[in-house]
Design an enzyme around this catalytic site. Structure first.
Site, short mmCIF file in Angstrom:
data_model
loop_
_atom_site.label_atom_id
_atom_site.label_comp_id
_atom_site.label_asym_id
_atom_site.label_seq_id
_atom_site.Cartn_x
_atom_site.Cartn_y
_atom_site.Cartn_z
NE ARG A 91 -1.20 -7.80 7.24
CZ ARG A 91 0.11 -7.83 7.03
NH1 ARG A 91 0.94 -7.45 7.96
NH2 ARG A 91 0.60 -8.23 5.88
CE1 TYR A 92 -6.49 -5.89 6.97
CE2 TYR A 92 -5.30 -7.21 5.37
CZ TYR A 92 -5.55 -5.99 5.97
OH TYR A 92 -4.85 -4.88 5.56
NE ARG A 95 -8.61 -9.12 2.95
CZ ARG A 95 -9.10 -8.27 3.86
NH1 ARG A 95 -9.98 -8.68 4.76
NH2 ARG A 95 -8.69 -7.02 3.88
CB CYS A 104 9.71 -13.45 -8.47
SG CYS A 104 9.05 -13.18 -6.83
CB CYS A 108 10.46 -5.78 -8.35
SG CYS A 108 9.27 -6.74 -9.33
CB CYS A 111 10.93 -6.95 -4.01
SG CYS A 111 9.92 -8.23 -3.23
NE ARG A 113 5.22 -10.92 1.48
CZ ARG A 113 4.03 -10.90 0.85
NH1 ARG A 113 3.94 -11.22 -0.42
NH2 ARG A 113 2.94 -10.58 1.52
CG ASP A 274 5.56 -1.77 1.49
OD1 ASP A 274 4.76 -1.12 2.19
OD2 ASP A 274 5.20 -2.62 0.65
CG ASP A 311 0.85 -3.44 3.67
OD1 ASP A 311 0.34 -3.91 4.70
OD2 ASP A 311 0.64 -3.89 2.53
CE LYS A 318 -2.48 -4.69 1.04
NZ LYS A 318 -2.60 -5.89 1.88
C1 LIG Z 1 -2.66 -7.09 1.62
C2 LIG Z 1 -2.98 -8.27 2.40
C3 LIG Z 1 -4.17 -8.97 2.21
C4 LIG Z 1 -5.16 -8.59 1.15
O1 LIG Z 1 -5.79 -7.44 1.53
P1 LIG Z 1 -6.97 -6.86 0.62
O2 LIG Z 1 -7.17 -5.51 1.22
O3 LIG Z 1 -8.11 -7.79 0.77
O4 LIG Z 1 -6.46 -6.83 -0.78
C5 LIG Z 1 -4.45 -10.04 3.00
N1 LIG Z 1 -3.61 -10.44 3.95
C6 LIG Z 1 -2.45 -9.80 4.17
C7 LIG Z 1 -1.57 -10.29 5.24
C8 LIG Z 1 -2.10 -8.69 3.40
O5 LIG Z 1 -0.92 -8.08 3.61
S1 SF4 Z 2 7.53 -7.31 -6.06
FE1 SF4 Z 2 8.78 -8.91 -5.08
S2 SF4 Z 2 7.37 -10.64 -4.83
FE2 SF4 Z 2 6.46 -9.29 -6.39
S3 SF4 Z 2 7.25 -10.05 -8.37
FE3 SF4 Z 2 8.61 -8.39 -7.72
S4 SF4 Z 2 10.27 -9.50 -6.66
FE4 SF4 Z 2 8.54 -10.91 -6.76
#
Ligand SMILES: *Cc1c(COP(=O)(O)O)cnc(C)c1O
Ligand code: SF4
Length: 352
Positions: A91-92, A95, A104, A108, A111, A113, A274, A311, A318
Site C-alpha cells: 500500500r505504501y 514497505r 493465530c 480476537c 479482529c 481480518r 475497524d 485505517d 492510516k
Molecule cells: C499498517 C500498514 C503498514 C504499516 O504502516 P506503518 O504506518 O509503517 O506502521 C504497511 N502496509 C500496510 C498495507 C498497512 O496496512
Molecule cells: S487481531 Fe486478528 S490477526 Fe491479530 S491476533 Fe487477533 S485474530 Fe489474529
C-alpha cells in the site's frame, strides 16, 4: 507446546466454564462463522465471576457477532485492493506486508481480518506462493521494510520462520524487518532461543510490534518474554485497539501504556476499531476516542503516548485522528496545552 491446550470449540468453552451451557447454541453459530481460540495463558486471566471481564470480552465468542451492520465490510482496511501477489499487501511505496500464515495463537473477537484468519486449510501460503512473494520483494528495490503479519507469523515453527526471514538477508534493499504479533502475551513460552534466532535471521534491524489491549495481558510471563526479545536486540513497539468494554477508560489506557513502557515496549499505534463484520459492540465513537487520548496527554510520560489511528476504509492507509493541538489563525497559531488551555504562538516577525 502450549497451543495444544488452546480452547477451540464451544464444547471446550462450556466445559471450561466460559460459556453457559444454555448459550451453547447461539455461540455455536458464531464459532461456525468466525474462528475461536483461547490459549491457556489468556484463559488463566479470565475472571469467570465477572460478566464484563475485559479479557473474556476479547476472546470468548458473543452472540452479537451474528449481527452485521450495513457499514461493516469483509475487507475493512482494503487489503485486497493492494495485493499484487498472494500474501503481499503493498500500500505504501517503501514497505510491504507479508502474510505468510493466516493462523493465530488466539482469535480476537474484534479482529479486522476475521474473514481471512482461522485454522482452516493448511494455514500457510503454498511454497510456490511464498516463492512468488519473495520474488516480488526481491524485484522491488523501493521496498525498504518487510512487515510479517498474518495471522500471526510467530505461530510458525522456528525452523520455518528462520527459513522465511533468512530469505531477506540477501536482499540489500530491504533494510528493516518488522513482526506484528500477539504471541508474547498470548503464548509467551513460545519465545525461546530458537524463535529469537529465527526472528533475527535476516541480519537486518528488527522491530516487533506486540498487540495487547488490557494491562492484565502484560503478565510476568509476557514481560519475561518481551525481555528475551529485547535481549536479542529486537526493538519493541506496542500496538493496541481501542475497544468498548475492554480499555475505553482513561485509567485502563494509562495502565496499559505504562505497562508497555515499563516492559521496554514503546507504544506505537492505538487503533480505532475497524468496520469488521459483527463487531459493532466493540466500537465507540471517534469523539469518545479523541477525548480518551487527549486525557492521556500530559498525565502520563511522553514515552507512553500512542498515535491514535484509523485505517481508512477501502485501503487508503492510516490517518492520525487525535484532536489537533494547533490551529492556524490569520496571524500566527493557537496551541492547546494538556489541560485544554489555549495559547497564541506569534507570527514570524521581521524580514518578510
Ligand atoms: C499498517 C500498514 C503498514 C504499516 O504502516 P506503518 O504506518 O509503517 O506502521 C504497511 N502496509 C500496510 C498495507 C498497512 O496496512
Ligand atoms: S487481531 Fe486478528 S490477526 Fe491479530 S491476533 Fe487477533 S485474530 Fe489474529
Amino acid at each position: 507446546m502450549t497451543l495444544d491446550r488452546t480452547l477451540r470449540t464451544v464444547d471446550a468453552l462450556v466445559e471450561a466454564g466460559f460459556v453457559p451451557a444454555a448459550e451453547a447454541e447461539p455461540i455455536g453459530l458464531v464459532a461456525a462463522r468466525y474462528a475461536v481460540g483461547v490459549t491457556p495463558a489468556m484463559a488463566a486471566l479470565i475472571d469467570r465471576a465477572d460478566p464484563t471481564d475485559p479479557i473474556a470480552r476479547q476472546f470468548i465468542p458473543d452472540a452479537r457477532e451474528l449481527e452485521t451492520r450495513p457499514e461493516e465490510r469483509d475487507d475493512p482496511i482494503g487489503d485486497h485492493a493492494h495485493s499484487p501477489v498472494a500474501g503481499i499487501v503493498h500500500r505504501y511505496p517503501d514497505r510491504v506486508l507479508l502474510k505468510a500464515v493466516h493462523v493465530c495463537p488466539v482469535y480476537c473477537r474484534f479482529c479486522f481480518r476475521r474473514e481471512m484468519v482461522g485454522p482452516d486449510g493448511d494455514g500457510t501460503l503454498s511454497a510456490e506462493a511464498l516463492d512468488a512473494a519473495f520474488a516480488y520483494i526481491g524485484a522491488h528495490a523501493e521496498i525498504r521494510e518487510v512487515i510479517f503479519t498474518g495471522g500471526d507469523p510467530l505461530v510458525l515453527s522456528a525452523r520455518r520462520l528462520a527459513d522465511l526471514v533468512g530469505q531477506l538477508s540477501a536482499m540489500a534493499h530491504v533494510r528493516m524487518v518488522r513482526f506484528h504479533t500477539r504471541v508474547p502475551v498470548a503464548d509467551p513460552d513460545r519465545i525461546d532461543a530458537a524463535l529469537l534466532a529465527a526472528l533475527s535471521a535476516s541480519g537486518k534491524t528488527t522491530y516487533l510490534a506486540v498487540h495487547a489491549n488490557h494491562p492484565r495481558e502484560l503478565t510476568d510471563a509476557a514481560v519475561a518474554g518481551l525481555a528475551r526479545l529485547r535481549g536479542a536486540g529486537i526493538v519493541l513497539l506496542g500496538q493496541s485497539v481501542l475497544l468498548k468494554g475492554v480499555n475505553d477508560d482513561v485509567d485502563t489506557l494509562a495502565a496499559l501504556m505504562r505497562g508497555f513502557v515499563e516492559a521496554g515496549v514503546m507504544p506505537y499505534y492505538l487503533h480505532h476499531p475497524d468496520l469488521a463484520p459483527g463487531t459493532a459492540h466493540f466500537r465507540l465513537s471517534i469523539a469518545e476516542g479523541q477525548r480518551l487520548v487527549a486525557a492521556l496527554r500530559g498525565q502520563i510520560s511522553g514515552l507512553c503516548q500512542p498515535r491514535y489511528v484509523l485505517d481508512i476504509p477501502g485501503g487508503f492507509g492510516k490517518a492520525q485522528i487525535g484532536l489537533p493541538e494547533i490551529e492556524a489563525l490569520d496571524d500566527g497559531h493557537r496551541v492547546t496545552d494538556f489541560r485544554g488551555g489555549q495559547h497564541v504562538y506569534p507570527p514570524l516577525q521581521g524580514d518578510e
